[in-house]
Design a protein around this motif. Structure first.
Motif, PDB file in Angstrom:
ATOM      1  N   LEU A 202     -38.346  25.239  25.686  1.00  0.00           N
ATOM      2  CA  LEU A 202     -38.682  23.938  25.117  1.00  0.00           C
ATOM      3  C   LEU A 202     -39.071  22.947  26.215  1.00  0.00           C
ATOM      4  N   SER A 203     -38.435  23.045  27.369  1.00  0.00           N
ATOM      5  CA  SER A 203     -38.754  22.138  28.484  1.00  0.00           C
ATOM      6  C   SER A 203     -40.142  22.419  29.038  1.00  0.00           C
ATOM      7  N   VAL A 204     -40.495  23.690  29.166  1.00  0.00           N
ATOM      8  CA  VAL A 204     -41.831  24.041  29.653  1.00  0.00           C
ATOM      9  C   VAL A 204     -42.892  23.587  28.653  1.00  0.00           C
ATOM     10  N   ALA A 205     -42.617  23.795  27.370  1.00  0.00           N
ATOM     11  CA  ALA A 205     -43.567  23.356  26.344  1.00  0.00           C
ATOM     12  C   ALA A 205     -43.774  21.844  26.413  1.00  0.00           C
ATOM     13  N   GLN A 206     -42.683  21.108  26.594  1.00  0.00           N
ATOM     14  CA  GLN A 206     -42.785  19.653  26.714  1.00  0.00           C
ATOM     15  C   GLN A 206     -43.570  19.264  27.961  1.00  0.00           C
ATOM     16  N   ALA A 207     -43.359  20.001  29.052  1.00  0.00           N
ATOM     17  CA  ALA A 207     -44.039  19.695  30.312  1.00  0.00           C
ATOM     18  C   ALA A 207     -45.532  19.971  30.259  1.00  0.00           C
ATOM     19  N   SER A 208     -45.989  20.726  29.258  1.00  0.00           N
ATOM     20  CA  SER A 208     -47.420  21.009  29.138  1.00  0.00           C
ATOM     21  C   SER A 208     -48.231  19.735  28.915  1.00  0.00           C
ATOM     22  N   GLY A 209     -47.558  18.685  28.449  1.00  0.00           N
ATOM     23  CA  GLY A 209     -48.261  17.434  28.189  1.00  0.00           C
ATOM     24  C   GLY A 209     -49.087  17.466  26.924  1.00  0.00           C
ATOM     25  N   ASN A 210     -48.986  18.549  26.180  1.00  0.00           N
ATOM     26  CA  ASN A 210     -49.738  18.692  24.926  1.00  0.00           C
ATOM     27  C   ASN A 210     -48.740  18.688  23.774  1.00  0.00           C
ATOM     28  N   PRO A 211     -48.705  17.621  22.979  1.00  0.00           N
ATOM     29  CA  PRO A 211     -47.706  17.548  21.905  1.00  0.00           C
ATOM     30  C   PRO A 211     -47.860  18.647  20.861  1.00  0.00           C
ATOM     31  N   TYR A 212     -49.069  19.212  20.723  1.00  0.00           N
ATOM     32  CA  TYR A 212     -49.270  20.287  19.761  1.00  0.00           C
ATOM     33  C   TYR A 212     -48.614  21.577  20.246  1.00  0.00           C
ATOM     34  N   PHE A 213     -48.724  21.836  21.538  1.00  0.00           N
ATOM     35  CA  PHE A 213     -47.994  22.970  22.101  1.00  0.00           C
ATOM     36  C   PHE A 213     -46.488  22.756  21.951  1.00  0.00           C
TER      37      PHE A 213
END
Length: 232
Positions: free
Chosen positions: A154-165
């Motif tokens: 979840l942290s990596v997904a958040q760090a992507s900077g893409n709210p859809y990801f």
């Protein structure tokens, strides 16, 4: 029907609360056997009444996700590891196509999220990712391993900077009870930490392609835990 126009689904507050708590348990954010917060605190966090919360917990108890104990030492407790394993096996057997689609999505989306995280991550993102990786070093049970792994993804997904990801990866992780690691917990925790530390290191160094490749290895290891699926 016009494209994009779908019927509105009416859902009572207790249904929304049930879904939110179920998702957290399926993601692994709660450790098996963990005592949940008090009714008052949980109701405040979710923004519902205690009566509504009790309705939600009753549904989750009927589904096998929690156990309600009465008395001074009572409360709502997450199901045991074995009970959650049985729910997971039932879900995979009953909905193999759904399980396969989740696996398929994670295989393609999470490496890309890691690649973007290496480019866009903030200091706060790095702190969350590192905390999850470090937590794996202290994880002594399959449930604790899974908890820190969920926090990492979840942290990596958040760090992507893409709210859809971020949103869709959270949905994928919450779609089914995630499989628990098998075998010796110490070795499993070390192996999990090593794989995810490689992703974190690449994200720190802003090496986007390395982060992508390292996350591919993480997802491959996660697939190896799951029941084998053969739905086309």
């Amino acid at each position: 029907m016009l494209w994009g126009l779908k019927p509105v689904k009416q859902q009572a507050a207790h249904g929304l609360a049930t879904d939110r708590l179920r998702r957290s348990i399926q993601q692994g954010l709660f450790v098996p056997g963990e005592r949940l917060a008090s009714e008052r605190k949980m109701a405040e966090q979710i923004g519902i009444s205690r009566v509504t919360l009790r309705e939600a917990l009753s549904v989750l108890e009927a589904e096998g996700f929690v156990t309600i104990r009465r008395g001074a030492a009572g409360g709502a407790f997450v199901a045991t590891e074995e009970d959650l394993r049985q729910i997971m096996l039932h879900q995979y057997a009953a909905e193999p196509a759904r399980a396969l689609r989740i696996e398929e999505y994670r295989t393609h989306a999470e490496p890309e999220a890691a690649r973007l995280a290496a480019i866009r991550r903030s200091p706060a993102d790095l702190k969350r990712i590192d905390a999850a990786v470090e937590g794996l070093g202290d994880a002594a049970t399959p449930g604790a391993i899974r908890q820190h792994e969920a926090a990492f993804h979840l942290s990596v997904a958040q760090a992507s900077g893409n709210p859809y990801f971020a949103s869709s990866i959270e949905d994928a992780l919450a779609g089914l009870v995630l499989p628990f690691p098998q075998g010796d917990a110490g070795r499993e925790a070390q192996a999990s930490q090593t794989l995810r530390a490689a992703v974190a290191s690449a994200i720190h160094a802003r090496r986007a392609e390395a982060a992508f490749t390292a996350m591919e290895k993480v997802i491959a290891a996660s697939r190896d835990r799951a029941p084998k699926l053969s739905v086309a």
